[in-house]
Each structure stands twice: as structure tokens, then as C-alpha cells.
Motif scaffolding. Structure first.
Motif, short mmCIF file in Angstrom:
data_model
loop_
_atom_site.label_atom_id
_atom_site.label_comp_id
_atom_site.label_asym_id
_atom_site.label_seq_id
_atom_site.Cartn_x
_atom_site.Cartn_y
_atom_site.Cartn_z
N ILE A 177 0.74 -1.16 0.11
CA ILE A 177 -0.20 0.00 -0.19
C ILE A 177 0.81 1.23 0.00
O ILE A 177 0.57 2.10 -0.51
CB ILE A 177 -0.98 -0.10 1.11
CG1 ILE A 177 -2.02 -1.04 0.96
CG2 ILE A 177 -1.79 1.44 1.42
CD1 ILE A 177 -3.04 -1.31 2.11
N PHE A 178 1.98 1.28 0.85
CA PHE A 178 2.87 2.19 0.98
C PHE A 178 3.42 2.72 -0.60
O PHE A 178 3.72 3.82 -0.97
CB PHE A 178 4.02 2.02 1.94
CG PHE A 178 5.01 3.41 1.88
CD1 PHE A 178 4.69 4.44 2.51
CD2 PHE A 178 6.25 3.07 1.58
CE1 PHE A 178 5.53 5.59 2.56
CE2 PHE A 178 7.26 4.22 1.49
CZ PHE A 178 7.06 5.27 2.24
N THR A 179 3.80 1.61 -1.26
CA THR A 179 4.46 1.65 -2.51
C THR A 179 3.67 2.31 -3.49
O THR A 179 4.07 3.13 -4.38
CB THR A 179 5.11 0.07 -2.89
OG1 THR A 179 6.04 -0.02 -1.99
CG2 THR A 179 5.74 0.44 -4.28
N VAL A 180 2.46 1.58 -3.64
CA VAL A 180 1.26 2.17 -4.66
C VAL A 180 0.98 3.70 -4.07
O VAL A 180 0.99 4.60 -5.12
CB VAL A 180 0.13 1.25 -4.46
CG1 VAL A 180 -0.96 1.92 -5.38
CG2 VAL A 180 0.34 -0.17 -4.97
N SER A 181 0.57 3.94 -2.95
CA SER A 181 0.33 5.36 -2.41
C SER A 181 1.46 6.51 -2.98
O SER A 181 1.02 7.42 -3.51
CB SER A 181 0.23 5.42 -0.89
OG SER A 181 -0.91 4.35 -0.88
N ARG A 182 2.91 6.05 -2.85
CA ARG A 182 3.88 7.11 -3.01
C ARG A 182 3.82 7.31 -4.81
O ARG A 182 4.62 8.03 -5.05
CB ARG A 182 5.26 6.72 -2.47
CG ARG A 182 5.74 5.35 -3.12
CD ARG A 182 7.07 5.28 -2.02
NE ARG A 182 7.63 6.09 -1.56
CZ ARG A 182 9.05 6.23 -1.29
NH1 ARG A 182 9.64 5.27 -1.81
NH2 ARG A 182 9.54 7.54 -0.88
N ASN A 183 2.99 6.26 -5.54
CA ASN A 183 3.12 6.68 -6.87
C ASN A 183 1.80 7.52 -7.53
O ASN A 183 1.84 7.83 -8.85
CB ASN A 183 3.42 5.34 -7.71
CG ASN A 183 4.83 4.76 -7.21
OD1 ASN A 183 5.89 5.43 -7.84
ND2 ASN A 183 5.01 3.57 -6.48
N ILE A 184 1.23 7.65 -6.53
CA ILE A 184 -0.28 8.45 -7.04
C ILE A 184 0.17 9.90 -7.00
O ILE A 184 0.37 10.44 -5.96
CB ILE A 184 -1.36 8.07 -5.98
CG1 ILE A 184 -1.67 6.78 -6.01
CG2 ILE A 184 -2.48 8.94 -6.33
CD1 ILE A 184 -2.81 6.18 -4.77
N PRO A 185 0.20 10.68 -8.30
CA PRO A 185 0.42 11.84 -8.44
C PRO A 185 -0.59 12.92 -7.96
O PRO A 185 -0.44 14.10 -8.56
CB PRO A 185 0.77 12.03 -10.20
CG PRO A 185 -0.36 10.88 -10.54
CD PRO A 185 -0.33 9.71 -9.41
N TYR A 186 -1.23 12.63 -6.82
CA TYR A 186 -2.21 13.65 -6.46
C TYR A 186 -1.88 13.79 -4.84
O TYR A 186 -1.54 12.96 -4.12
CB TYR A 186 -3.68 13.27 -6.70
CG TYR A 186 -4.02 13.12 -8.22
CD1 TYR A 186 -4.01 14.14 -8.80
CD2 TYR A 186 -4.12 11.82 -8.68
CE1 TYR A 186 -4.27 14.02 -10.23
CE2 TYR A 186 -4.21 11.74 -10.02
CZ TYR A 186 -4.49 12.79 -10.85
OH TYR A 186 -4.70 12.56 -12.13
#
Length: 141
Positions: free
Chosen positions: A122-131
């Protein structure tokens, strides 16, 4: 032969302490922001996305210099480094030296291991969301 060398406690701890000391001195002296001497992230090179550890080398450099806020801007997980080092210590004691003393204290359930893995994904996916607010999890450019 390798097993016999690994069973030598003094040699293992001396090697590990030497490696940790070298890494601390290296990242204290070398600023990964200003030089190309840091190791590149293979995940980022291949995908263009930030992995869980992206920014960790720069965060470690700032942490060694006492710049805690700047370190957390690059990778907030740097503050879990003491727990990782303890896990390494306990693993060496259990699996290389067969010390039963750490088995009882260190073992955690499969559910906790799965929970940690889910958190890291979840941390890895979250840090790649550009918002916003997710952009604050990614290391600065």
C-alpha cells in the motif's frame, strides 16, 4: 567450509560491524543528491515508479547529519531502520548461531508478516499516486 566460517561468531560480528561502519561513513561523506556515487534503484530504472526504498539512501544521509525532517521527506520508512537492524541481529543469532534465546522473543505470527507485506505494498502504490496528499510520500525530485 563456508558453514564453518559462518559459525565463527567473532568473524561474523566483526564483518557486519565493519560493513555498517563503512556504510555510515560512506553516506555521511557522500551526498547522493550531489553525486552519482549512490546505487541506482533498479525498480525505478525499469518502471519509472518509486519503490518502497526509493529515497532511502538520501534519507540515510540526512539522518546521519541530524536533518530528521529532510530525511522523512525522502523516505519516512527510514525511521524503521533500528527495527530492521534488530531483525538482522536476531536472524543471525537464530539461523547462523542456532541461539534458542531469540526464537521465543523474535517469532511473530504469519498474520503480522502478511500485515507488514500489505502495508509495504500500500505504501509503494500510494507514493506513486500523483495527487495530494500522496505526492508527499514520494521523494523530492
Amino acid at each position: 567450509m563456508l558453514i564453518k566460517i559462518l559459525r565463527n561468531r567473532g568473524l561474523v560480528w566483526f564483518s557486519l560491524l565493519t560493513l555498517i561502519t563503512f556504510l555510515c561513513v560512506y553516506y555521511y561523506v557522500i551526498n547522493p543528491n550531489k553525486t552519482n556515487l549512490a546505487l541506482p534503484c533498479l525498480f525505478k530504472l525499469l518502471t519509472g515508479l518509486n519503490c518502497t526504498g526509493c529515497g532511502g539512501q538520501r534519507a540515510f544521509h540526512f539522518l546521519l547529519h541530524g536533518e530528521f525532517l529532510q530525511a522523512s521527506r525522502y523516505n519516512i520508512l527510514i525511521y524503521f531502520l533500528p527495527f530492521l537492524l534488530y531483525a538482522l541481529f536476531a536472524s543471525i543469532q537464530m539461523y547462523i548461531f542456532n541461539s534458542k534465546k531469540y526464537v521465543i522473543k523474535f517469532i511473530f505470527s504469519n498474520e503480522i508478516g502478511i500485515l507488514i507485506l500489505v502495508f509495504l505494498i500500500i505504501f509503494t502504490v500510494s507514493r506513486n499516486i500523483p495527487y495530494e496528499p500522496f505526492i508527499y510520500l514520494a521523494p523530492p525530485k
